[in-house]
Design a protein around this motif. Structure first.
Motif, PDB file in Angstrom:
ATOM      1  N   ARG A 114       0.813  -1.226   0.000  1.00 43.10           N
ATOM      2  CA  ARG A 114       0.000   0.000   0.000  1.00 43.10           C
ATOM      3  C   ARG A 114       0.846   1.275   0.000  1.00 43.10           C
ATOM      4  O   ARG A 114       0.582   2.226  -0.729  1.00 43.10           O
ATOM      5  CB  ARG A 114      -0.934   0.015   1.217  1.00 43.10           C
ATOM      6  N   GLU A 191       1.222  -1.760   6.803  1.00 44.35           N
ATOM      7  CA  GLU A 191      -0.223  -1.651   6.650  1.00 44.35           C
ATOM      8  C   GLU A 191      -0.895  -1.043   7.871  1.00 44.35           C
ATOM      9  O   GLU A 191      -1.768  -0.186   7.738  1.00 44.35           O
ATOM     10  CB  GLU A 191      -0.815  -3.042   6.374  1.00 44.35           C
ATOM     11  N   ASN A 669      -3.922  -7.851   1.216  1.00 47.67           N
ATOM     12  CA  ASN A 669      -4.405  -7.299   2.481  1.00 47.67           C
ATOM     13  C   ASN A 669      -5.486  -8.200   3.074  1.00 47.67           C
ATOM     14  O   ASN A 669      -5.253  -8.911   4.053  1.00 47.67           O
ATOM     15  CB  ASN A 669      -4.916  -5.873   2.220  1.00 47.67           C
TER      16      ASN A 669
END
Length: 722
Positions: A114, A191, A669
């Protein structure tokens, strides 16, 4: 006369309806309604100026332009990519050296997860206009304080590049994929603690502190990559699920005179995280935050850079969990600013360098949502808060003594500030549900607007032909007495005597907010498109969401999905009771945590919802990562019932309505495993439902025409089933 009036009315009505141009999914997700902004806006520290990365489609060029805060006039173009063959394919990002005489420029960026990416990096001397390639495909380069060196990471090791000699020195040597990472965070830290660079220069540039991640014992997760080749490839990475082994972290100091690496013994900690490190203004004093695995006990530690001795300066405890922020700010004397929810709402505190509380600067039943900085000359702190209502954001200033507070943003909506280095001015970005983003220059003492920079008038003019409906904000009170922020969008030709189907949207995750007074995101345009098809769209932020105090946010502790589900069902019943709503035609949609919720709504609230769409949902918190999940649930070993009693997998046999389940197979994720397990449970319960898997797409499910195909699929499902 009466007949003429009727004919005129009919003609006017027909004209009004036909005058409302229909929104299309192609327009929404191809960027037709994208507002203008100020890309890569950075306030300089040494001069009263700021920079913006400007791009021109006409000339296919990108420039880093320098502007004066006082006049907003362009001073110069620092870099034009057309002047350098090496930058022919653009400028992705840039950072300044501390003296602001040089730039680190990134291009050819390749996303990893990300936040993380590798890129080619160039050093640009602003005065000589000389561009030097430093390294290919490295991570997180940062200038030393004197601007003579650059530290960076590559393939899990740390390096230092010397500008004068153009020599690169390797500092760590044991980095290895899926085993040891030096100075860059592992997947779960990136994350959930939202940072990638896990190293920092001391104030005098003599030392580098870094976090080492030994992830050799962390279980691996593998995903097929289907691609275009004859055989799929397999991507394997370390992913600690709830209750499983985390990386073993350690703190290290490198003395750059000798390149000696020493480990800092932080104390008698077991199974802990280091979510932040930061050197103080004292070149020999490093600040380290250490939090336990439950994330309810945090120590702020000062480490002596010579001896490695740690001293706990501040301890914070919470009955639920402590959020990690980047608000820690050191004053010249090493006293520091800290934000905390310890009085029930997030506020700003001032501590001495020894950790003694000097003053609580802000107080009240509202939240500080951003800390902008401190003007030490006038002893004034600048911040953003919800004091003007939890769905709004405003910019404020207040004295270090907690007095002379003043609201600096004039309009109600979402305001954010970028301050000049001398704190004389700030660029205020503002939008609301009715006003597209505007950027203005404002006075930091009075808040007065001096000049408009960007107004998005062209977008406003373009949208007139669509005659968009308004997003109406209100407080919804459930039968149980819970008061929840909500919005509703009705068709432009709304008729209160008709009965409308309702499509509800939510996210519902801890500390989140979907009911906020700001300009439309892409999904808002989609919701308005649905109103053009005759649907009412509504959104409710239930308990567990943010910006209404710790008690409201943390009530869901140890049982994610219980109160959140209650509130969505109760809200749907309230909305279903409105005279203009067909309570037998109510649907719900969500993505990620919202997909977890919409799955539960159709499974456990089948009498309330006729249909649901779940995109990339968690279907059991046992499958999700350790840091996020255990923050709210503790481990599955400690709280098995909390995990299973609210899992969609437990209630597959209860499906009554229409259900569309969507996931990307390359989601690093929320793994596609979540949807596969729910698909299996629904099949074994002999339930009919619809599902779609997008090959190699990540959690965002985008790329090419993917979003257009996805939103057409969801739209068709709504039209067929609601």
């Amino acid at each position: 006369m009466k007949l003429y009036r009727i004919i005129a009315l009919l003609v006017f009505t027909a004209f009004s309806v036909s005058a409302q141009q229909k929104i299309s999914i192609d327009e929404i997700y191809m960027g037709a309604f994208r507002p203008k902004g100020m890309d890569e806006l950075q306030s300089l520290k040494n001069t009263n100026q700021y920079t913006v990365l400007n791009a021109s489609r006409a000339t296919r060029s990108m420039q880093i332009d320098l502007y004066d805060f006082a006049t907003l006039e362009k001073v110069s173009t620092l870099v034009d990519n057309r002047d350098f063959a090496e930058l022919a394919n653009g400028i992705d990002s840039y950072t300044f050296s501390s003296d602001e005489k040089m730039l680190l420029i990134a291009n050819n960026s390749n996303q990893i997860f990300r936040h993380s990416f590798t890129a080619d990096f160039f050093i640009y001397d602003i005065a000589s206009k000389k561009l030097t390639k430093m390294a290919e495909q490295v991570q997180e380069p940062v200038f030393s304080p004197d601007g003579k060196k650059v530290a960076f990471a590559k393939e899990n090791n740390l390096y230092v590049y010397d500008l004068a000699s153009a020599k690169t020195t390797q500092l760590t040597f044991d980095g290895k994929k899926n085993a040891v990472i030096n100075g860059i965070t592992d997947w779960v830290y990136e994350e959930e603690f939202a940072f990638v660079r896990a190293f920092d220069w001391s104030a005098d540039g003599s030392k580098i502190a870094y976090i080492r991640f030994d992830e050799s014992q962390v279980p691996e997760f593998s995903m097929n990559r289907y691609g275009q080749d004859l055989y799929p490839s397999v991507e394997t990475f370390k992913y600690p699920k709830a209750g499983e082994k985390n990386s073993e972290v350690s703190l290290h100091l490198i003395d750059l005179k000798t390149n000696a690496d020493s480990e800092v013994k932080l104390g008698n900690y077991n199974d802990f995280y280091i979510p932040r490190i930061k050197w103080t203004n004292d070149a020999n004093l490093l600040s380290v935050q250490v939090i336990n695995r439950h994330q309810d006990n945090l120590d702020l530690i000062f480490v002596d850079g010579t001896t490695g001795k740690p001293t706990v300066i501040l301890n914070e405890k919470d009955k639920a969990y402590i959020d990690i922020t980047d608000n820690l700010t050191f004053l010249k004397d090493n006293s520091f600013i800290w934000t905390s929810e310890k009085d029930g709402f997030n506020h700003i505190y001032l501590y001495s360098k020894s950790g003694k509380l000097i003053n609580q600067l802000t107080k009240g039943n509202w939240e500080v949502t951003a800390y902008y900085g401190l003007d030490e000359k006038s002893k004034t702190v600048f911040y953003q808060s919800t004091e003007n209502g939890s769905i709004n954001r405003d910019v404020y200033r207040i004295g270090l003594d907690g007095k002379n507070k003043k609201r600096l943003s004039p309009a109600t909506g979402t305001n954010a500030g970028t301050f000049s280095p001398n704190f004389q001015y700030f660029i205020n970005s503002f939008s609301s549900a009715t006003v597209p983003p505007t950027y203005t220059l404002n006075d930091s003492k009075t808040g007065n607007t001096i000049k408009t920079i960007v107004s998005n008038e062209a977008l406003s003019e373009k949208l007139k032909k669509y005659d968009l409906p308004l997003k109406e904000f209100f407080m919804l009170k459930t039968e149980k007495g819970n008061e929840l922020n909500a919005w509703i969008i009705k068709p432009k030709d709304f008729d209160a005597t008709k009965k409308y189907p309702v499509f509800m949207y939510q996210y519902s995750g801890p500390g989140s907010q979907q009911v906020n007074n700001e300009w439309h995101a892409n999904d808002d345009y989609w919701f308005m498109m649905l109103t053009q098809m005759g649907y009412v769209v509504a959104c409710v932020d239930g308990r567990g969401t943010g910006f209404r105090g710790a008690e409201f946010k943390k009530v869901t502790q140890k049982q994610l999905g219980k109160y959140e589900l209650e509130d969505q069902i109760d809200a749907a019943k309230v909305i279903g009771g409105y005279n203009y709503v067909d309570k037998d035609r109510m649907g719900i949609f969500g993505w990620s945590f919202g997909g977890f919720m919409s799955s539960n709504c159709i499974l456990k609230g089948g009498n309330t919802f006729k249909m649901a769409i779940a995109v990339a949902p968690v279907t059991s918190w046992r499958f999700y990562d350790s840091i996020y999940t255990e923050r709210y649930m503790q481990t599955p070993q400690e709280n098995a019932a909390g995990y299973d009693d609210n899992s969609p997998l437990t209630f597959a046999k209860k499906l009554q309505g229409k259900f569309l389940l969507i996931h990307g197979s390359g989601d690093d994720n929320v793994h596609v495993q979540n949807s596969m397990r729910l698909i299996d449970a629904l099949v074994n319960a002999n339930k009919q439902f619809d599902w779609a898997i997008y090959p190699d797409k990540n959690h965002g499910i985008y790329g090419g025409y993917t979003r257009i195909q996805l939103y057409n699929k969801m739209t068709n499902f709504i039209k067929e089933n609601l």
